[in-house]
Design an enzyme around this catalytic site. Sequence first.
Site, PDB file in Angstrom:
ATOM      1  N   TYR A 119       1.090  -1.319  -0.029  1.00 22.05           N
ATOM      2  CA  TYR A 119       0.050   0.202   0.212  1.00 22.05           C
ATOM      3  C   TYR A 119       0.817   1.286   0.067  1.00 22.05           C
ATOM      4  CZ  TYR A 119      -4.147  -2.765   1.142  1.00 22.05           C
ATOM      5  OH  TYR A 119      -5.255  -3.898   1.174  1.00 22.05           O
ATOM      6  N   LYS A 163       4.680 -13.821   4.859  1.00 21.78           N
ATOM      7  CA  LYS A 163       4.780 -14.805   3.915  1.00 21.78           C
ATOM      8  C   LYS A 163       6.178 -15.052   3.342  1.00 21.78           C
ATOM      9  CE  LYS A 163       2.774 -17.838   0.769  1.00 21.78           C
ATOM     10  NZ  LYS A 163       2.235 -19.131   1.297  1.00 21.78           N
ATOM     11  N   ASP A 195      -1.388 -17.537   4.853  1.00 20.11           N
ATOM     12  CA  ASP A 195      -2.444 -18.146   4.246  1.00 20.11           C
ATOM     13  C   ASP A 195      -2.941 -19.232   5.113  1.00 20.11           C
ATOM     14  OD1 ASP A 195       0.236 -19.145   4.101  1.00 20.11           O
ATOM     15  OD2 ASP A 195      -0.132 -20.133   2.007  1.00 20.11           O
ATOM     16  N   ASP A 219      -4.877  -6.223   6.667  1.00 24.34           N
ATOM     17  CA  ASP A 219      -6.033  -5.690   5.996  1.00 24.34           C
ATOM     18  C   ASP A 219      -7.151  -6.682   6.022  1.00 24.34           C
ATOM     19  OD1 ASP A 219      -8.022  -3.803   5.331  1.00 24.34           O
ATOM     20  OD2 ASP A 219      -6.832  -3.535   3.148  1.00 24.34           O
ATOM     21  N   ASP A 223     -10.384  -8.100   8.269  1.00 19.35           N
ATOM     22  CA  ASP A 223     -11.818  -8.423   7.986  1.00 19.35           C
ATOM     23  C   ASP A 223     -12.256 -10.001   8.062  1.00 19.35           C
ATOM     24  OD1 ASP A 223     -11.672  -5.483   6.985  1.00 19.35           O
ATOM     25  OD2 ASP A 223     -12.742  -6.239   5.253  1.00 19.35           O
TER      26      ASP A 223
END
Length: 323
Positions: A119, A163, A195, A219, A223
């Site tokens: 981002y 990751k 993951d 993020d 959620d």
Amino acid sequence: MTEEIVVIPGDGIGQEVVPAAQKVLDAVGDFEYVEADAGDAVKEETGEALPQETYDLVANADATLFGAAGETAADVILPLREAVDSFVNVRPAKAYPGVDALRPETDLVFLRENTEGVYSGHEDRLSEDLSTLTRVVTTSASERLAEFACDYVDDSSFQIAHKANVMRETDGRFRDAVVSVAEENGVETEEVLMDAFATKVCLNPTQFDVVVCPNLAGDVLSDLAAGLVGGLGLLPSANLGPERGLFEPVHGTAPDIAGEGVANPSATILSAAMLLDHLGYDEEAEAVRSAVEGVLEEGPRTADLGGDASTEDVTEAVVSRLN
Ligand code: ATP
Ligand code: MG
């Protein structure tokens, strides 16, 4: 002492839930509010979604309570996070008794890196066929987040979702920096691939407590956890900088119910509790949280939680528990 708080209701239900949270703040302290504009409505009037005046107010305030912005959300919230030099986004995901949740045992907090990763805004269109994105990870930002995390967990332990097995350079740097700061502080860490985290948190959220993540992972995963605890109307968040903080519900403007007086104010009231923490009003913050929990358990409830109470009914119920 009177404490000054900048309030930006913004668009949609922001106009309803921010004043609700102010009523709750008024029940526990002596606050003065400086109201500022941002979002779609002010853009329509003035051409600017984030007036300079609002930016300056936020950049100089100890604490800002923000509601929501519609179409212009990115033009508002990204600069405002920068205005408070926010390096961490604190997002608790907690299920409450009395609220239908997929995983009622969920109680965890995400500490999301808030300035870089994918981002960071470095995207390019190189040809008709090719676009690229530069993922930025610095040791300094990772360490700053890790130091915050060590403080936050009070020197016990936290988890790191990353990751680094694939993104060896960037997530590798992030992981190494976070782990080394934790070691220096005597804090234990546990690593989980992001993951795998997604599956694990669905199957058994109680194995997680405080989860430190790079920006995008934080993020998405927060959620996901929001889905486990039963609804957007409950989730608060804090964007924290070294001195200043910007507090906002995770939900947006909810255009489908805006203006009807039926929005759930809980997420914004809980964001105001995080604001109280930030200002050092620990007891008051705890009192607000426990009042909200009481109302969630015993009602009244807004429609998103299966009830038929108004925003005002819920707000009054929280306030009366505080009096
Ligand atoms: P935005 O673009 O501003 O995010 P959105 O259409 O995505 O708008 P959200 O605010 O993200 O809307 O909300 C998604 C759904 O959750 C909507 O149906 C909305 O009514 C509901 N919702 C969100 N917040 C609340 C709340 N505080 N109380 C009740 N329902 C809510
Ligand atoms: Mg939305």
